[in-house]
Every structure is written in structure tokens, then in C-alpha cells.
Design a protein around this motif. Sequence first.
Motif, PDB file in Angstrom:
ATOM      1  N   PHE A  48     -18.938  -3.322 -10.619  1.00  0.00           N
ATOM      2  CA  PHE A  48     -19.594  -4.508 -10.073  1.00  0.00           C
ATOM      3  C   PHE A  48     -19.717  -5.547 -11.182  1.00  0.00           C
ATOM      4  O   PHE A  48     -20.242  -5.247 -12.260  1.00  0.00           O
ATOM      5  N   MET A  50     -21.315  -9.197 -11.906  1.00  0.00           N
ATOM      6  CA  MET A  50     -22.167 -10.326 -11.511  1.00  0.00           C
ATOM      7  C   MET A  50     -21.661 -11.537 -12.285  1.00  0.00           C
ATOM      8  O   MET A  50     -22.029 -11.763 -13.443  1.00  0.00           O
ATOM      9  N   VAL A  85     -13.450  -2.700  -7.186  1.00  0.00           N
ATOM     10  CA  VAL A  85     -14.067  -3.720  -8.039  1.00  0.00           C
ATOM     11  C   VAL A  85     -14.675  -4.794  -7.130  1.00  0.00           C
ATOM     12  O   VAL A  85     -14.004  -5.304  -6.223  1.00  0.00           O
ATOM     13  N   PHE A  86     -15.939  -5.132  -7.379  1.00  0.00           N
ATOM     14  CA  PHE A  86     -16.618  -6.187  -6.636  1.00  0.00           C
ATOM     15  C   PHE A  86     -17.029  -7.280  -7.620  1.00  0.00           C
ATOM     16  O   PHE A  86     -17.741  -7.006  -8.595  1.00  0.00           O
ATOM     17  N   TYR A  88     -19.144 -10.673  -7.736  1.00  0.00           N
ATOM     18  CA  TYR A  88     -20.159 -11.372  -6.927  1.00  0.00           C
ATOM     19  C   TYR A  88     -20.758 -12.497  -7.757  1.00  0.00           C
ATOM     20  O   TYR A  88     -21.315 -12.258  -8.830  1.00  0.00           O
ATOM     21  N   TYR A 115     -16.872 -12.081  -3.844  1.00  0.00           N
ATOM     22  CA  TYR A 115     -17.882 -12.585  -2.922  1.00  0.00           C
ATOM     23  C   TYR A 115     -18.734 -13.639  -3.643  1.00  0.00           C
ATOM     24  O   TYR A 115     -18.714 -13.730  -4.873  1.00  0.00           O
ATOM     25  N   SER A 214     -27.711  -8.615  -0.001  1.00  0.00           N
ATOM     26  CA  SER A 214     -26.574  -8.207  -0.831  1.00  0.00           C
ATOM     27  C   SER A 214     -26.589  -6.715  -1.175  1.00  0.00           C
ATOM     28  O   SER A 214     -25.547  -6.056  -1.177  1.00  0.00           O
ATOM     29  N   ARG A 215     -27.766  -6.150  -1.478  1.00  0.00           N
ATOM     30  CA  ARG A 215     -27.812  -4.740  -1.874  1.00  0.00           C
ATOM     31  C   ARG A 215     -27.310  -3.845  -0.743  1.00  0.00           C
ATOM     32  O   ARG A 215     -26.461  -2.965  -0.966  1.00  0.00           O
ATOM     33  N   PHE A 218     -23.433  -4.439  -0.097  1.00  0.00           N
ATOM     34  CA  PHE A 218     -22.520  -3.826  -1.065  1.00  0.00           C
ATOM     35  C   PHE A 218     -22.588  -2.299  -1.024  1.00  0.00           C
ATOM     36  O   PHE A 218     -21.606  -1.629  -1.326  1.00  0.00           O
ATOM     37  N   TYR A 219     -23.753  -1.747  -0.647  1.00  0.00           N
ATOM     38  CA  TYR A 219     -23.822  -0.297  -0.449  1.00  0.00           C
ATOM     39  C   TYR A 219     -22.864   0.139   0.646  1.00  0.00           C
ATOM     40  O   TYR A 219     -22.078   1.082   0.481  1.00  0.00           O
ATOM     41  N   LEU A 222     -19.178  -0.498  -0.460  1.00  0.00           N
ATOM     42  CA  LEU A 222     -18.716   0.474  -1.451  1.00  0.00           C
ATOM     43  C   LEU A 222     -18.444   1.826  -0.794  1.00  0.00           C
ATOM     44  O   LEU A 222     -17.425   2.466  -1.077  1.00  0.00           O
TER      45      LEU A 222
END
Length: 341
Positions: A48, A50, A85-86, A88, A115, A214-215, A218-219, A222
Amino acid sequence: MQIIPADPGQLDSHERVVPQAGQVWFPDSASKTAQAIMDFNREELPLFIMANWRGFSAGQRDLFEGILQAGSTIVENLRTYKQPVFVYIPKTGELRGGAWVVVDSRINSDHIEMYAETTAKGNVLEPEGMIEIKFRNKELLDCMSRLDRQIKNLKGKLKESKYDQTIGDQIKAREKQLLPIYTQIATKFAELHDTSFRMAEKGVVKEVVDWKASRFFFYKRLRRRLAEASLITSVRDAAGGTLSYKSAYDMIKKWFLDTKGEAELWVDDDAFFTWKDEAKNYSHKLSELRAHKVANELIKIGGSASDVEALPQGLAALLQEVDPETKSKLIEQLRGVLGSN
């Protein structure tokens, strides 16, 4: 602030404190980022990022200290990343310049998804830099001539008076008065192209994700991508490594749609997990891929006379390695195949 301690071996050395701008990659921080990405990949961890950077520092000292090498290492480590891979862009964050380039999802489209939060901003150029290219003084003056009634009237009088110098000075004074206002308007116009919704519209980010949600988002995302990656690995192993990641993904999607029949269900995570947990939905497809892989390997053996001569010994060694029950089944299958041919 970067603190460089004094060298005990040099009596004339002293501690130096070097100021470093926020949201900017310097050689040391860029190298740290590249090293972290490489370590996460070795440990097979999802990544992740940020992303809240305005770019790379581009001073002469940075060039000598290897800022280009550090930046290219970030790109290379993302290009070879094998897990989800994210990227954000968080709340009120911004991603610009070289920082945008090194984390772009097109570097590794199989694994990187990008995102942005609703208040995030992103573009290679900042609005102030954009208008210096797209809205220079000439374009702003042309815009005034089209929109400002006073300038239009003065220019009409100027033509009638055969270009009176006094009217020309009045036009210049009016343009000078309006230039700061039009510059602000142009800057605001450029800012409208940096919003997260504009990024989503242009396809540079996959989706706009609100910070509060968002939490959980993305959970779920993922969990879905890890399930897909596990099945893709099984498909590629069954095919003998001949399939690309994208081809294996498309194959899984086709199997799912053949079973469910409705394209809308593909984006439904619950429907996907229900389908994946039932191995019978795709186990026969994996068996077909393995059979095709073994057939291709045997065909390659048939192209070499020496390999064909060694084939009986290889089969005998294989039969010795398997358990008796599997051995008897394999012999019966071989007899059936040889008898039918």
C-alpha cells in the motif's frame, strides 16, 4: 531537516543541518522508498502506497548524490513487483511531477491499482506551471479581448481613430489591470483538471474512494485480489508457465461467466468467493491445462530420437516414485490409451 553529524576524524568539521522541503523525494528518502519496496516484494507482501508527493528534488547536489538512480530503482522495483499494489492519494494529498511517473499504474498494470480520495489532487504539472504553458500572457490578452466589454469598445474606437496612441494606452492600462484577475481564473481552471473525479474520468485512477470508507473498501479489494492471485497462480502452474498474468486472469473470468452467466456478478465479491470456494467449478479446467502441458512436453520428447529411447526408463522411474494405488491407476490408464491408439 537532514542532520549531518561532524566527522570525529577531522578537527575542522562541524555538524550541518540541511533543510528539506516537505512532500519531496530527496536522494536519501527515495533510496529508502526503493529499498522498502524491494524488501516487501521479497517477503511476498501486498503493498500500500499513500502517495502524497510533489516530486523529486532536482538540485545540482541531488543529481550528484544519485537522485536519478534512486528514482529509477523505485520504478524498477514496482515494475517487478509480484503481489497486489495499491496506490492511494489520501485526503487533501497531491501527486505530481516525477513522483506521479514512478508510481503510475501502467508501470505494472497486472498488479498496480491507483485510487484517489475525493479531495485529492494530481497531475504532472501544478496549476501554476500548467498556465505558464497553456495560458501565457498572449492567450490571456486574447481572452480579455473576447470577454471584456470595455476592451472591445476601446479596440473598436482605436480602429475608427486610426490607432490613436491615447486609446492604445487606455487598452494597455485595462489589460494590466485585468491580468492578475485572469491569471487567477486560469489557475482555477487548471485546478479543475486536477480533481480526483477528473482523474477517474480520464482513467488515470481506477476509482474515487472516500476517506471514511477507504479502510473497508481496501480490505474488500485486497481480499478479492489475493483470491484472484491465488487462482491465477494455480492456472499458470497448470499451464506450465506459458500463460501471462493477464491471459490467466481473462481465463478465470471466462470460467466464472460460463458458470454464472451474468457479467454483472463478476464485480460482486460474494459471488466470486462462492464460486471460487467450489473447486468443482474449475477443477476440470485445471486438469485440462495440466493434460495439455504434459502432452506438449511429450511431443517435444518425440522430436528427438535419443529422448524417445530414454522415455521407457523415465516412465519406469516415475512409476517407482508413486504409491501403489496411483501406480495401478496410471498403468490402467496407459493401457487404455495405448489400446485405443
